[in-house]
Write an enzyme that holds these catalytic residues in place. Sequence first.
Site, short mmCIF file in Angstrom:
data_model
loop_
_atom_site.label_atom_id
_atom_site.label_comp_id
_atom_site.label_asym_id
_atom_site.label_seq_id
_atom_site.Cartn_x
_atom_site.Cartn_y
_atom_site.Cartn_z
N PHE A 48 0.81 -1.23 0.00
CA PHE A 48 0.00 0.00 0.00
C PHE A 48 0.84 1.27 0.00
CE2 PHE A 48 0.91 -0.08 4.56
CZ PHE A 48 1.09 1.27 4.82
N LYS A 101 -0.88 -7.32 -9.12
CA LYS A 101 -1.89 -7.36 -8.06
C LYS A 101 -1.55 -6.22 -7.09
CE LYS A 101 -2.87 -8.44 -4.30
NZ LYS A 101 -3.30 -7.45 -3.28
N GLU A 125 -4.92 -4.06 -1.96
CA GLU A 125 -6.36 -3.82 -1.92
C GLU A 125 -6.68 -2.51 -1.18
OE1 GLU A 125 -4.67 -6.10 -0.43
OE2 GLU A 125 -5.24 -6.27 1.68
N SER A 128 5.39 -6.79 3.54
CA SER A 128 5.96 -7.11 4.85
C SER A 128 6.80 -8.39 4.75
CB SER A 128 4.83 -7.31 5.85
OG SER A 128 4.02 -8.38 5.43
N CYS A 145 9.74 1.77 3.64
CA CYS A 145 10.63 0.68 4.05
C CYS A 145 12.03 1.21 4.30
CB CYS A 145 10.66 -0.41 3.00
SG CYS A 145 11.39 0.15 1.48
N GLU A 180 8.97 -3.80 13.47
CA GLU A 180 8.72 -2.75 12.47
C GLU A 180 7.35 -2.14 12.77
OE1 GLU A 180 7.72 -3.85 8.39
OE2 GLU A 180 8.78 -2.08 7.66
P1 NAD Z 1 1.64 -6.60 3.18
O1 NAD Z 1 2.68 -7.64 3.27
O2 NAD Z 1 0.52 -6.63 4.17
O3 NAD Z 1 0.92 -6.67 1.74
C1 NAD Z 1 1.67 -6.65 0.54
C2 NAD Z 1 0.85 -7.34 -0.55
O4 NAD Z 1 0.65 -8.70 -0.18
C3 NAD Z 1 -0.52 -6.75 -0.78
O5 NAD Z 1 -0.77 -6.70 -2.17
C4 NAD Z 1 -1.45 -7.74 -0.08
O6 NAD Z 1 -2.73 -7.82 -0.67
C5 NAD Z 1 -0.72 -9.05 -0.25
N1 NAD Z 1 -0.98 -10.01 0.84
C6 NAD Z 1 -1.34 -9.74 2.12
N2 NAD Z 1 -1.44 -10.89 2.83
C7 NAD Z 1 -1.13 -11.90 1.98
C8 NAD Z 1 -1.05 -13.32 2.13
N3 NAD Z 1 -1.30 -13.92 3.29
N4 NAD Z 1 -0.68 -14.05 1.06
C9 NAD Z 1 -0.42 -13.46 -0.12
N5 NAD Z 1 -0.49 -12.11 -0.32
C10 NAD Z 1 -0.85 -11.35 0.72
O7 NAD Z 1 2.37 -5.19 3.18
P2 NAD Z 1 1.73 -3.74 3.24
O8 NAD Z 1 1.17 -3.52 4.61
O9 NAD Z 1 0.87 -3.50 2.07
O10 NAD Z 1 3.05 -2.84 3.05
C11 NAD Z 1 3.89 -2.45 4.10
C12 NAD Z 1 5.07 -3.37 4.22
O11 NAD Z 1 5.80 -3.40 3.00
C13 NAD Z 1 6.09 -2.90 5.26
O12 NAD Z 1 6.54 -4.02 5.97
C14 NAD Z 1 7.20 -2.29 4.45
O13 NAD Z 1 8.47 -2.29 5.06
C15 NAD Z 1 7.19 -3.20 3.26
N6 NAD Z 1 7.81 -2.57 2.09
C16 NAD Z 1 9.04 -3.03 1.74
C17 NAD Z 1 9.71 -2.46 0.68
C18 NAD Z 1 11.07 -2.92 0.29
O14 NAD Z 1 11.57 -2.47 -0.73
N7 NAD Z 1 11.72 -3.79 1.03
C19 NAD Z 1 9.09 -1.42 -0.05
C20 NAD Z 1 7.83 -1.00 0.33
C21 NAD Z 1 7.20 -1.58 1.41
#
Ligand code: NAD
Length: 492
Positions: A156, A180, A183, A233, A288, A383
């Site tokens: 997001f 994808k 959401e 994450s 991040c 985090e």
């Molecule tokens: P998230 O892991 O909750 O979701 C990321 C994606 O995974 C979304 O599209 C979500 O719909 C999908 N998803 C969620 N649960 C899932 C599951 N059980 N199985 C498969 N797909 C699933 O992350 P978020 O809250 O959207 O974003 C924030 C996180 O992203 C933070 O931890 C941040 O540090 C990390 N982030 C990392 C980087 C990097 O370059 N390392 C960059 C941006 C964000």
Amino acid sequence: MNQIVFPSSQIEALNLIGGEWVKGSAEAIEVHSPYSGKVVGTTYCASSDQVDQAILKAKSASSAWGKTPLKERTQIMFKFREILLRDIDKISNIVALENGKLLAEAKAGIFKGIEVLEYAISLQNLDSGSKMEVSRGVQCEYRREPLGVVASITPFNFPAMVPMWTIPIALTLGNSYVWKPSEKTPLTATLIGEALIEAGLPAGVLTILNGTVDCVNGIIDHKDVSAVGFVGSSKIAKIVYARTTALGKRALCLGGAKNHIILLPDADPTMAGTGIADSFTGCAGQRCMAASVLLAVGDVEKQIESIVERAKSTSLGDKMGAIITKEQHDFLNSAIERAKQAGAKVLLDGRDAQKPSNYEGGYWLGPTILDGVTVDSEASKVELFGPIISIIRCENISKAIEIENANEYGNAASVFTSNGGLAEMVASQAKAGMVGINIGVPVPREPFSFGGINDSKFGYGDITGEHSLNFWSNVKKVTTKWQMQNDHNWMS
Ligand code: NAD
């Protein structure tokens, strides 16, 4: 002036399947603006049948696209760039609206995405392959070939920038791309999809599928998807990496972070104050690359004062945006309380910050500075993903490096100092993929690639730059001989 325009009616996040915008027939999820808490749109999630059909269409589009010469594909990317620049205000507004960041931050993210696009555009000149005579009359050459259908799952926090890390490169290399989006922030995807259609991308080469777990699993498991990129994450990155690689497919999954900044007594107070405060408050700490632990070595009171002053002046709604959801907002508030209970001194409490008067219902939390945090506490290890920095006091630089090294993540680490030798010590000893010297957010700019280590990344290589090319393609080696040579041997 940070003036977001709210849409007059709700926006629908549809799915892009075979070049058509289609309403998902699975669940519908409300999209709230973190600014006001109000519903501004709906994510229409794709059903498993729609996921299947979409990927079949992506597969059939991939053949012609993959055979289109690189220079022709690049012309579409040039046009895509022009459209993004033309529509940047409109796209920034939607990014800010659905994500809660400032308009200026939204725009900066799109510009960073455009840098990746420019890198992709330059591949026609940078990546011409190589060929040499490896034996008398025998030529060997590299040929880069697309994989077919590839997929990307995005978070997001950067609705435009993170997808733009992969879209331009994967498409320019000749793949069909299935995206994808989160959401929570699906509205920006529609604008990026429309821009690529207007640029002339053939139908089916870009697919957008909305949804959550089932949608992601459907994409990973589909036999026609060859590679999966993921950013989110660490918990989910690990799951997606394991599921994808268990099927024998390639995966590159970037995870979360807990970025440490080492602050030394000889650091310039203004540079440190600005760099560190901006790092943990930018995008309301939902980056991040945001600093979340400050390892304060020795007497750094002047610098900490400067950080507090800068953070105090970061007014909500004008200089800092909102938190993505009410649940996350509640979590951050309770985490501050838990840190206080655990003995941390709250130098600045974001819970007291004034909310912007026009957005009272939004999810607002001001910059928060916790001092005297202990190494094993939640504020030191977890985090939190909000505008909170935890100060851990350290007697010397070795102790600071030891704490940084012990954290399970490895995205970014920085040092603030005026001593080149100490800076180099941190740069060489920090266990992080990206290191900053007097830089609070050490994001590498193109052509330098982006990626962490340890639990911040599962898979080999980086997600942008040179390293990403081999992820999104196969490198074929072709060895050719047209004439028999007199000195024929087993190598020729
Ligand atoms: P998230 O892991 O909750 O979701 C990321 C994606 O995974 C979304 O599209 C979500 O719909 C999908 N998803 C969620 N649960 C899932 C599951 N059980 N199985 C498969 N797909 C699933 O992350 P978020 O809250 O959207 O974003 C924030 C996180 O992203 C933070 O931890 C941040 O540090 C990390 N982030 C990392 C980087 C990097 O370059 N390392 C960059 C941006 C964000």
